[in-house]
Design an enzyme around this catalytic site. Structure first.
Site, PDB file in Angstrom:
ATOM      1  N   HIS A 171       6.324   8.383  13.823  1.00  0.00           N
ATOM      2  CA  HIS A 171       6.277   6.756  13.228  1.00  0.00           C
ATOM      3  C   HIS A 171       7.031   6.903  11.824  1.00  0.00           C
ATOM      4  O   HIS A 171       7.749   5.924  11.698  1.00  0.00           O
ATOM      5  CB  HIS A 171       4.769   6.708  13.038  1.00  0.00           C
ATOM      6  CG  HIS A 171       4.452   5.578  12.489  1.00  0.00           C
ATOM      7  ND1 HIS A 171       3.575   4.354  13.069  1.00  0.00           N
ATOM      8  CD2 HIS A 171       4.653   4.954  11.003  1.00  0.00           C
ATOM      9  CE1 HIS A 171       3.420   3.412  12.313  1.00  0.00           C
ATOM     10  NE2 HIS A 171       4.181   3.859  11.119  1.00  0.00           N
ATOM     11  N   GLU A 172       6.874   7.871  10.894  1.00  0.00           N
ATOM     12  CA  GLU A 172       7.648   7.769   9.468  1.00  0.00           C
ATOM     13  C   GLU A 172       8.918   8.125   9.655  1.00  0.00           C
ATOM     14  O   GLU A 172       9.472   7.377   9.112  1.00  0.00           O
ATOM     15  CB  GLU A 172       6.787   8.689   8.680  1.00  0.00           C
ATOM     16  CG  GLU A 172       5.153   8.621   8.649  1.00  0.00           C
ATOM     17  CD  GLU A 172       4.890   7.429   8.238  1.00  0.00           C
ATOM     18  OE1 GLU A 172       5.404   6.640   7.396  1.00  0.00           O
ATOM     19  OE2 GLU A 172       3.748   6.910   8.701  1.00  0.00           O
TER      20      GLU A 172
ATOM     21  N   HIS B 179      10.700   4.848  10.330  1.00  0.00           N
ATOM     22  CA  HIS B 179      10.801   3.814   9.187  1.00  0.00           C
ATOM     23  C   HIS B 179      11.863   4.138   8.455  1.00  0.00           C
ATOM     24  O   HIS B 179      12.555   3.397   7.784  1.00  0.00           O
ATOM     25  CB  HIS B 179       9.539   4.524   8.270  1.00  0.00           C
ATOM     26  CG  HIS B 179       8.257   3.559   8.644  1.00  0.00           C
ATOM     27  ND1 HIS B 179       8.495   2.021   8.975  1.00  0.00           N
ATOM     28  CD2 HIS B 179       7.138   4.020   8.943  1.00  0.00           C
ATOM     29  CE1 HIS B 179       7.036   1.628   9.133  1.00  0.00           C
ATOM     30  NE2 HIS B 179       6.533   2.652   8.936  1.00  0.00           N
TER      31      HIS B 179
ATOM     32  N   GLU C  47       6.113  -1.987  10.579  1.00  0.00           N
ATOM     33  CA  GLU C  47       5.207  -1.308  11.284  1.00  0.00           C
ATOM     34  C   GLU C  47       5.062  -1.311  12.771  1.00  0.00           C
ATOM     35  O   GLU C  47       4.603  -0.394  13.418  1.00  0.00           O
ATOM     36  CB  GLU C  47       3.829  -1.674  10.455  1.00  0.00           C
ATOM     37  CG  GLU C  47       3.924  -1.389   8.980  1.00  0.00           C
ATOM     38  CD  GLU C  47       3.838  -0.022   8.841  1.00  0.00           C
ATOM     39  OE1 GLU C  47       3.844   0.987   9.724  1.00  0.00           O
ATOM     40  OE2 GLU C  47       4.115   0.622   7.508  1.00  0.00           O
TER      41      GLU C  47
ATOM     42  N   ALA D 180       0.103   8.528   6.742  1.00  0.00           N
ATOM     43  CA  ALA D 180       1.208   8.896   5.953  1.00  0.00           C
ATOM     44  C   ALA D 180       2.255   7.709   5.300  1.00  0.00           C
ATOM     45  O   ALA D 180       1.645   6.519   5.613  1.00  0.00           O
ATOM     46  CB  ALA D 180       2.354   9.668   7.184  1.00  0.00           C
ATOM     47  N   MET D 181       3.135   8.158   4.681  1.00  0.00           N
ATOM     48  CA  MET D 181       4.040   7.019   4.099  1.00  0.00           C
ATOM     49  C   MET D 181       5.499   7.467   4.102  1.00  0.00           C
ATOM     50  O   MET D 181       5.741   8.600   3.728  1.00  0.00           O
ATOM     51  CB  MET D 181       3.538   6.905   2.343  1.00  0.00           C
ATOM     52  CG  MET D 181       4.136   5.635   1.779  1.00  0.00           C
ATOM     53  SD  MET D 181       3.972   4.165   2.576  1.00  0.00           S
ATOM     54  CE  MET D 181       5.313   3.279   2.182  1.00  0.00           C
ATOM     55  N   GLU D 182       6.221   6.362   4.363  1.00  0.00           N
ATOM     56  CA  GLU D 182       7.620   6.714   4.907  1.00  0.00           C
ATOM     57  C   GLU D 182       8.503   6.720   3.754  1.00  0.00           C
ATOM     58  O   GLU D 182       9.761   6.251   3.769  1.00  0.00           O
ATOM     59  CB  GLU D 182       8.185   5.507   5.760  1.00  0.00           C
ATOM     60  CG  GLU D 182       8.123   4.380   5.114  1.00  0.00           C
ATOM     61  CD  GLU D 182       6.977   3.250   5.494  1.00  0.00           C
ATOM     62  OE1 GLU D 182       7.314   2.148   5.226  1.00  0.00           O
ATOM     63  OE2 GLU D 182       6.003   3.780   5.489  1.00  0.00           O
ATOM     64  N   ASN D 183       8.278   7.148   2.485  1.00  0.00           N
ATOM     65  CA  ASN D 183       9.329   7.570   1.339  1.00  0.00           C
ATOM     66  C   ASN D 183      10.549   8.038   1.942  1.00  0.00           C
ATOM     67  O   ASN D 183      10.428   9.411   2.452  1.00  0.00           O
ATOM     68  CB  ASN D 183       8.487   8.322   0.272  1.00  0.00           C
ATOM     69  CG  ASN D 183       7.318   7.941   0.074  1.00  0.00           C
ATOM     70  OD1 ASN D 183       6.958   6.537  -0.370  1.00  0.00           O
ATOM     71  ND2 ASN D 183       6.446   8.866   0.017  1.00  0.00           N
TER      72      ASN D 183
END
Length: 849
Positions: free
Chosen positions: A302-303, A306, A325, A269-272
């Site tokens: 987790h995301e 962030h 991270e 995943a990615m925390e945009n």
């Protein structure tokens, strides 16, 4: 391109020269639904950057990776694209104190999961787009200053095909001209900006807390909508927001909170901010275990962590990647355990995440948690087990060392003091010193600025009556660290359970620490150092404790203690201190009693690795037979319909090797055989078919029949993998050519082809490709995107050719390519080290033959 690999020094110089006031990015994505390959190759990207010159100098560069640039102007002065653009950078000079740069470019759609990824759903022909940038692929979509410390607010405007919806970081709406316009963001870094566009299935909800309302959204492809359990995603999301608002005392700062599950995603995943993206494999098409739901919850949390650790407060450069991270990885388990139904998430952490860390920390490429990141290629490789799992483990140790309250108070002050800014290690440490009263500089030097893992071993002496006269913990390692750790004493009860009867928590320092509190206790059957998993270390055992585990591991009643013992035995096996066949024997004896499904799945993975890599070649066939027999035995006795039954079914399929095994798998597929309670859904069908393809019992036609049952994107990936897994020289040659000699496959199909190509039972068949691998990797690294190159270099290393000859070939390549890209050398060196470890473990196993 010569300027594509941005260095830390260049970024530092640019940050000293300028400050960015804002971006306006205008994208035209209507070409995404063109009929021809050429029509959908590029899209138009227009960027306006307003920035100030704040340092000495009048020239700099802007990052952009694009096929072509139509026009560039600086402060109204036209620049010739043919002169200023080299394919990855636009050179600009004559800077004023205040500047406006406008870049009009044709950017490329991606099939590698980097930049603007374009996906066509084979099920219904719909086109989907999403962006993925970390660490530096925003420059594939719009012109920018691609480094984390040049934060700025953004305004996006997107024209999309009719009928599509577009999302970005800020709230958006479509205007009368059909353009999607988005609210200006808070100051954020380039790598966390985001655009998602297409005919996505979209579900909404909201999170409310006092005066705060956060609009929630969740989306996936239309063809996956029937499988999408958005309610559970929203449940975990709301539980996470409750925890973070309770403990961080800083309201979520980015407005809405959308979560998109997208196809062919390279990461978890990615925390945009405001627009988090996830791999769509987290939408489950069939029955899965609670471990899968726990894993998804961990990633969601987790995301979300962030949003504060990484998005609100961001590292200056990738050296301090851990500042986001490590914290997010720790928080994923922390919040799961305290705020969701997954109260045993620290068990999963101890058994699964730490295994990743222990492996990474024993590679020749290990590095301190605070790393030395020279450039973007270094940064890409440092999204690893050190930065994530070791960093999270060390933070767990920090909570034990400094205290939970001091840790959380430190986080609160950190957010308020550095909101929308960039930080380094010292910024965090100074705050933690304030809140804990502990010397964080000394702690940091030992834990964050050195590499390697310590081994902690109990040394126990007893008196004539069998009571402990002294229990000491012996610490080994290049760097002896301060550990806050617990030591537990366990004994067998009358009913056969192995239970703890004494525990002491202490600071472990230096080479030998006496735990005075345990003197006088009765002789235990098991001494467990690092009980409760407070610190980061490899656990060793005295001889009596090891004998107890060989005979009674399954009798340990506490799931965390049991998970720690499984992990410790696996580390002994990896280190060549326990024969692989002995680990397999313990696993077959006690895995059937393992109650934690995540631990069981990890033990399954370890046993397969033990037989494939760590057992002597002469014992592999016997080891494989034992695994398959054990898997089938446990499958038949597992509770019908349970997740344990499903887990054992998958394990049996993965280890099947005899005609009888294959006949059962074929019967389960065609319905002539049944196991009470086992639902053979589509995902399980692919798992059952896989060994039949590997062993030549399912040909191209049979695999095609299965695809016709599941003609979806997921089904296509399974089909590609199984086709490449067949035991044929022609098949292997075709798979090799598709991955190594061609770049037409998407990232997901490259991954599937590699997974099919590499089969432990086909060592002889793929042996000729060892030499071809070493001949091709440097060219591959130069020609492919870094993500695809990493996948190929890691995935096709000839690790199954486990011989001194292959080791010598790897050494010869490393010697002959000392000037190769450091990131490429690191990948080859790591794979070479795994091979050397396998040979050492085989030598240990041979002694047990």
């Amino acid at each position: 391109m010569p300027g594509e690999n941005l260095s830390r020094d260049e970024a530092h110089e640019r940050a000293a020269l300028l400050s960015v006031d804002g971006y306006e990015v205008v994208l035209d994505l209507r070409s995404a639904v063109g009929d021809s390959a050429e029509a959908v190759r590029t899209f138009r990207s227009e960027t306006t950057i307003r920035f100030r010159r704040t340092g000495e100098g009048t020239s700099t560069f802007v990052d952009l990776i694009a096929p072509s640039v139509n026009a560039v102007s600086l402060n109204g002065r036209a620049l010739d694209p043919a002169v200023v653009f080299d394919g990855s950078r636009i050179a600009i000079d004559g800077l004023a104190e205040e500047n406006v740069l406008v870049v009009d470019a044709q950017c490329a759609y991606s099939r590698t999961g980097e930049g603007m990824h374009r996906f066509v759903d084979p099920e219904d022909g719909e086109v989907y787009l999403y962006t993925q940038y970390e660490p530096a692929d925003a420059r594939r979509v719009y012109a920018n200053f691609e480094q984390p410390d040049l934060k700025a607010p953004y305004r996006f405007a997107v024209t999309a095909p009719e009928g599509w919806t577009v999302w970005s970081n800020g709230a958006g709406e479509q205007d009368a001209e059909g353009v999607w316009r988005f609210a200006e963001t808070a100051p954020i870094s380039t790598y966390i900006t985001c655009v998602v566009a297409g005919p996505y299935h979209y579900v909404t909800d909201s999170y409310e807390r006092g005066d705060l309302t956060i609009p929630l959204g969740a989306m996936c492809r239309k063809s996956l909508a029937k499988h999408f359990d958005a309610d559970d995603v929203f449940l975990i999301t709301k539980q996470g927001f409750d925890f973070f608002h309770d403990n961080f005392d800083y309201p979520y700062p980015f407005g809405k909170y959308d979560q998109a599950f997208v196809p062919e995603y390279n990461l978890g995943a990615m925390e945009n901010p405001g627009m988090v993206t996830f791999r769509e494999e987290y939408i489950y098409r069939g029955k899965v275990t609670q471990a899968a739901y726990e894993s998804r919850a961990n990633v969601i949390l987790h995301e979300m962590a962030h949003m504060w650790f990484g998005d609100l407060v961001t590292m200056v450069w990738w050296d301090d990647l851990w500042l986001k991270e490590s914290f997010a990885d720790f928080m994923g388990s922390f919040v799961n355990a305290e705020a969701t139904r997954f109260t045993n998430s620290w068990v999963t952490f101890a058994n699964n995440r730490k295994a990743w860390a222990y492996r990474a920390d024993q590679l020749p490429s290990t590095h301190p948690i605070t790393a030395d990141i020279r450039d973007l290629e270094d940064a890409k490789l440092n999204f690893d087990g050190i930065t994530y799992a070791k960093g999270a483990s060390v933070l767990k140790q920090l909570v034990a060392y400094a205290g939970r309250d001091a840790f959380l108070e430190g986080a609160r002050r950190y957010f308020k003091r550095h909101a929308y800014g960039n930080t380094r290690l010292a910024d965090l440490l100074s705050i933690l010193e304030e809140t804990s009263g502990r010397d964080m500089k000394a702690w940091s030097k030992s834990w964050l600025q050195t590499s390697g893992v310590n081994a902690l071993t109990p040394a126990v002496t007893y008196d004539a009556e069998g009571r402990i006269t002294e229990l000491a913990v012996v610490q080994e390692g290049d760097e002896l660290r301060p550990h806050r750790a617990a030591v537990g004493l366990y004994r067998l009860s009358a009913d056969g359970d192995l239970v703890r009867f004494a525990r002491a928590e202490a600071d472990i320092t230096g080479a030998r620490t006496v735990i005075a509190e345990l003197a006088g206790e009765e002789k235990p059957d098991l001494v467990l150092v690092n009980d409760d998993d407070l610190t980061y270390c490899k656990i060793r055992f005295d001889e009596g404790s090891l004998a107890t585990l060989r005979a009674h591991l399954g009798a340990i009643t506490d799931p965390l203690a049991r998970a720690l013992c499984w992990s410790a035995l696996w580390n002994l096996t990896r280190d060549g201190l326990m024969p692989a066949r002995d680990f397999v024997s313990v696993a077959l004896a006690f895995a059937g009693r393992e109650t934690d499904i995540g631990v069981l799945q990890m033990v399954h993975a370890w046993t397969k690795t033990a037989v494939t890599h760590y057992a002597t070649p002469e014992w592999r066939e016997e080891g494989g037979r034992l695994l398959a027999e054990g898997g089938l035995r446990e499958l038949r006795v597992a509770e019908p319909g349970s997740e344990h039954q499903l887990t054992w079914a998958r394990f049996f399929a993965a280890t099947a090797g005899s005609d009888a095994d294959f006949q059962l798998l074929e019967g389960l597929l065609d319905g002539t055989a049944k196991i009470d309670g086992l639902d053979v859904d589509q995902e399980l069908r692919w798992a059952l078919l896989s060994p039949l393809a590997v062993h030549g019992r399912a040909d191209e036609g049979r695999i095609g029949e299965e695809l016709s049952r599941d003609d979806t994107a997921t089904g296509k990936r399974h089909q590609v993998r199984l086709l490449a897994s067949r035991p044929s020289a022609a098949v292997k040659a075709q798979a090799w050519a598709q991955v190594v000699e061609s770049d037409t496959l998407s990232n997901a199909l490259v991954e599937a082809t590699i997974a099919g190509f590499v089969q432990p039972s086909q060592r002889e068949l793929i042996a000729p490709y060892a030499e071809k691998y070493f001949a091709a990797v440097e060219r591959l690294w130069a020609d492919r995107s870094i993500q695809i190159a990493m996948d190929v270099v890691k995935g096709l290393f000839p690790g199954l050719q486990d011989s001194d000859e292959t080791l010598a070939a790897a050494d010869a390549w490393l010697t002959a390519h000392e000037s190769a890209a450091p990131a490429l050398r690191r990948l080859v060196l790591e794979a070479r080290d795994d091979l050397a470890r396998a040979l050492r473990a085989q030598a240990c196993d041979s002694l047990a033959a």
